[in-house]
Write a protein that holds these residues in place. Structure first.
Motif, short mmCIF file in Angstrom:
data_model
loop_
_atom_site.label_atom_id
_atom_site.label_comp_id
_atom_site.label_asym_id
_atom_site.label_seq_id
_atom_site.Cartn_x
_atom_site.Cartn_y
_atom_site.Cartn_z
N THR A 1 -4.31 2.50 7.36
CA THR A 1 -4.64 2.82 6.32
C THR A 1 -4.41 2.04 5.06
OG1 THR A 1 -2.73 4.29 5.76
CG2 THR A 1 -4.78 5.11 7.14
N SER A 2 -3.20 1.22 5.19
CA SER A 2 -2.74 0.24 4.17
C SER A 2 -2.55 -1.02 4.28
CB SER A 2 -1.63 0.94 3.31
OG SER A 2 -0.68 1.13 4.10
N SER B 1 0.85 -0.99 6.21
CA SER B 1 0.74 -0.41 7.69
C SER B 1 0.28 -1.72 8.68
CB SER B 1 0.29 0.91 7.58
OG SER B 1 -1.02 0.76 7.44
N ASP C 1 -2.61 16.16 1.65
CA ASP C 1 -2.42 15.37 2.78
C ASP C 1 -3.43 14.42 3.08
OD1 ASP C 1 0.06 16.73 2.84
OD2 ASP C 1 -0.39 17.93 4.40
N LYS D 1 -3.81 11.61 0.82
CA LYS D 1 -2.82 10.80 0.59
C LYS D 1 -2.81 9.78 2.10
CE LYS D 1 0.45 13.51 -1.85
NZ LYS D 1 1.72 14.31 -1.82
N SER D 2 -2.85 10.43 3.17
CA SER D 2 -2.68 9.60 4.31
C SER D 2 -4.31 9.29 4.97
CB SER D 2 -2.01 10.62 5.25
OG SER D 2 -2.44 11.87 5.69
N ASN D 3 -5.09 10.05 4.57
CA ASN D 3 -6.58 9.82 4.98
C ASN D 3 -6.56 9.87 6.32
OD1 ASN D 3 -7.47 8.95 2.52
ND2 ASN D 3 -6.80 6.82 2.60
#
Length: 812
Positions: free
Chosen positions: A40-41, A44, A114, A117-119
């Motif tokens: 997701t980023s 990561s 949540d 933020k964390s998708n």
């Protein structure tokens, strides 16, 4: 906690829809397996060992969601999603299409946080003809898309908040199979029928700006105001400007207006003649030119607030937290807050012709501690607008409680919901950011209602103090959708304040240590309040001598309020410059009344008068002043009857006046003298003027000469007096001798002789001889006549009555 609580009263989905969706998920399992491995980023992705991830990268294609309509769909609607895609990779993407994916409902307010933020992703693509296809996406080339899907094709089941994903599926050279190369996620609120108990939502709509006016005013009767800048405020008021957008959008919404009276005063002043500083200098000003835009905005606002709820903040929106943490250390600082509260109601009523509520205090970001609450209520406000991330819940309730909370001492805290209040911060000029903010706001609002659908509660939204034009537009879009939804209804702030509090809600004010450090860093320092108080002291001394105090007290009072404004946060240098400008301008005015410097005076006698001049360069008169002249050596030179003398002073505007003091010399030499103005209460006003008096005492020899001259004048006068008296007696005797006798027997010859003798006597007297002796020789008489007394001739000339010549000393 309330945010993590599950829904109450949620009905299960129909079996048919469950089977259909389960099958779709199983059919798409291979595709989802690849999706779930996507990071997701970028951070990561660096730790992801997958060969596919390394080949495609994280978020190979950027998907932005520019619009979603309707924001709150209903049964029978068609959902239209539009946006843009950009291939961020180095390889072309082929056989691509954009589709919509609907995930399951979320089970609490924290779940929305949540998901944002964390998708986490789950859900199946609607597919079919409801996609936007792209044969090839070249790197770096943006493309737009638009997809319209009937709501009944989305398989929305029970009411709630659904995840909605917009995905880009395609292939690359490194991975020649369908995979999700980009995704954007948002939320879709779904409420088919009206809620049993709607949330009563209050939305605060702030009209606040930075400080624009200075303390300076013109010398004319109208006291023409002087602005520090002209274009900045005009730009906000002009079409498309920040304040114009807030007004144009707010007038069509159910809101509570929260207004800074300083903004009203500034715009109202702008509607008339006003001046503007040139390059920040009060020495040079130019005429303001934006009267038309100010009149238009103010007229529009007056119509918009008619019959609506208006809350007036204290004048210039003082920084309550700075005042509580630093200002209370400076004596007198709290008095400014009281003055600002009083001025608020007067300003709003006079400009907008409505009666505002002044019972609310609004600390920055709704952050409170005991000292802030104490200061906020010290000026008469009994309600503090706090925020839920400051007055946090302890988990005693499984839902978000109503806004009103009693916090002790007769004070009510109206706690704005932090999630709803901060939803529109950030750059809303980006269409994707605006769309996501609207959907998240609506999702949180619906979730709040569904926490306890059978219990009606109140919710207050307090957004940022000065929203930008784009933020205002996004707020209006979200609020319009909310007011058209089935779970919320509008309510005034007064109603939310009076609503019955929830028994288990937190009422304990957080300690000072819990106050956010990020907010502390932006507070006004103690030195700022010390400077403000120095200005107040000088103003107190100045106003007592003025014939028209209001010309000074009002503009400087409001300028000191502006010096404490919340709008200075993050602008420390500008705030300091403003405070210094106010103080320096006041000092310049006070120096317009003072004593003119005096050179050495010479005293050549035992007593004399010394003039001291008071000058008034103001346009108004000054009085209630006392001028004191003091001798530093009263044994040598006394003023009046002692060491000093005082005289009252009153000087018309633009004039000067000389005040004379009587002095007495006692010895030769120099004597120091000090002239000082005082107010009637004994406070020194302005600087003192010191000068010397040179005393030259008269010597004894000079005194003897003068005394001798005076004695001679007295003797001469006495001799003239005696001579005149003797001459008068002689004339009386002559007149007696010249009277004719009544006896007819007397011979005429004798009479003639006597007459002749009288004439001779007169002649002799005129010649300076004694008449008796001369008359006896002429008649041949043997017995001489008695001698007549007479005054000797004067030995001084007659008194000179002509004017004295030039340079002569004349005693009168």
């Amino acid at each position: 906690m309330a945010e993590a609580a599950d829904f109450q009263g949620t009905s299960p989905s129909p079996a048919r829809r469950w089977l259909r969706r389960t099958g779709a998920v199983l059919a798409g399992a291979p595709l989802l397996a690849g999706v779930l491995q996507l990071p997701t980023s970028s951070s990561s992705y660096a730790a992801e060992p997958s060969a596919a991830a390394e080949a495609t990268g994280s978020r190979t294609v950027d998907v932005s969601l520019d619009s979603l309509s309707p924001s709150v769909p209903s049964d029978g609607d068609t959902l239209t999603v539009s946006g843009r895609i950009v291939n961020k990779g180095k390889q072309a993407v082929t056989a691509a299409h954009v589709g919509l994916r609907v995930g399951p409902t979320l089970n609490g307010r924290s779940a929305i946080d949540d998901a944002a933020k964390s998708n986490p992703y789950a859900g199946s693509e609607v597919g079919g003809k409801y996609v936007a296809e792209f044969e090839r996406l070249a790197p770096g080339v943006p493309q737009t898309f638009s997809i319209s899907v009937p709501v009944d094709k989305l398989d929305l089941g029970s009411d709630g908040v659904y995840q909605l994903g917009v995905t880009l599926t395609g292939r690359t050279t490194a991975a020649a199979y369908d995979q999700i190369l980009g995704i954007e996620r948002t939320f879709l609120p779904w409420q088919e029928d009206a809620a049993d108990s709607k949330t009563r939502t209050t939305y605060l709509w702030p009209l606040i700006s930075t400080s624009h006016m200075t303390a300076e005013t013109g010398s004319n009767e109208q006291q023409t105001p002087v602005f520090a800048d002209d274009d900045a405020l005009a730009a906000e008021l002009s079409p498309g400007g920040r304040l114009e957008q807030l007004l144009s959008l707010g007038k069509d919404l159910d809101i509570t207006w929260v207004i800074d009276p300083d903004l009203l005063a500034s715009v109202d002043a702008m509607t008339r003649s006003y001046r503007v500083q040139v390059n920040g200098s009060s020495q040079t000003t130019t005429a303001g030119t934006h009267q038309a835009v100010a009149k238009q905005w103010l007229s529009k606002l007056e119509k918009a607030v008619e019959g609506e709820e208006v809350v007036a903040l204290p004048f210039a929106d003082p920084d309550l937290a700075s005042l509580a943490h630093h200002g209370t250390k400076v004596t007198g600082s709290l008095s400014h807050l009281k003055d600002a509260t009083t001025a608020a109601a007067i300003t709003v009523e006079s400009v907008l012709h409505v009666t505002p509520s002044t019972e609310y205090a609004w600390p920055v970001s709704g952050a409170i501690d005991p000292s802030i609450v104490k200061v906020a209520t010290s000026a008469g406000a009994d309600t503090v607008l706090a925020r839920s991330d400051s007055l946090q819940e302890t988990g005693a309730l499984p839902y978000t409680p109503s806004a009103a909370r009693p916090i002790g001492g007769g004070t009510t805290a109206v706690v704005a919901d932090a999630r709803l209040s901060t939803a529109f911060q950030g750059d809303m000029t980006v269409a994707g950011n605006s769309t996501l903010a609207v959907q998240r706001f609506l999702a949180q609002s619906l979730m709040l209602n569904r926490q306890a659908p059978d219990k009606q509660r109140t919710a207050v939204v307090a957004p940022q103090r000065m929203p930008t034009a784009s933020q205002a537009q996004t707020m209006a879009q979200a609020l319009t959708a909310l007011q058209g939804g089935n779970w919320s209804e509008s309510a005034e702030l007064a109603a939310a304040t009076k609503a019955k509090p929830d028994a288990g809600a937190t009422t304990r004010v957080p300690s000072a240590s819990a106050y956010p450090r990020s907010l502390t860093k932006q507070e006004l320092p103690e030195e700022a309040f010390a400077r403000i108080e120095e200005t107040q002291r000088k103003l107190n001394s100045f106003q007592v001598v003025l014939s028209d105090k209001s010309r000074v007290v009002t503009p400087f009072g409001r300028a000191m309020d502006r010096s404490m404004s919340t709008s200075w946060r993050g602008r420390a240098d500008e705030a300091e410059a403003y405070r210094e400008g106010v103080l320096n301008y006041l000092i310049g005015l006070t120096e317009g009344v003072g004593l003119i410097d005096k050179s050495e005076a010479k005293l050549s006698g035992r007593s004399a008068t010394i003039p001291v001049t008071v000058q008034n360069n103001l346009v108004q008169g000054v009085d209630h002043l006392v001028l004191r002249l003091t001798s530093t050596q009263p044994s040598r030179l006394s003023i009046g009857d002692g060491a000093f003398q005082e005289q009252p002073v009153a000087v018309a505007g633009g004039h000067s006046q000389s005040v004379k003091f009587t002095t007495n010399a006692h010895a030769n030499g120099r004597a120091g003298v000090i002239a000082q103005l005082y107010t009637e209460d004994g406070q020194a006003y302005g600087p003192a003027v010191a000068f010397d008096v040179k005393v030259t005492e008269i010597t004894a020899t000079v005194m003897l000469v003068i005394a001798g001259g005076v004695l001679l004048l007295v003797l001469a006068g006495f001799r003239m007096y005696t001579q005149r008296k003797r001459e008068a007696a002689r004339q009386a005797a002559l007149e007696k001798d010249a009277v004719p006798t009544d006896d007819p027997a007397e011979s005429p010859s004798a009479t003639d002789a006597e007459s002749t003798d009288a004439k001779n006597a007169d002649t002799e007297s005129a010649d300076g001889t004694e008449g008796g002796h001369d008359r006896a020789s002429t008649t041949g008489s043997s017995a001489p006549d008695p001698e007549h007394p007479s005054d000797p001739s004067p030995d001084t000339a007659p008194e000179i009555t002509d004017p004295s010549g030039t340079g002569e000393r004349v005693d009168r």
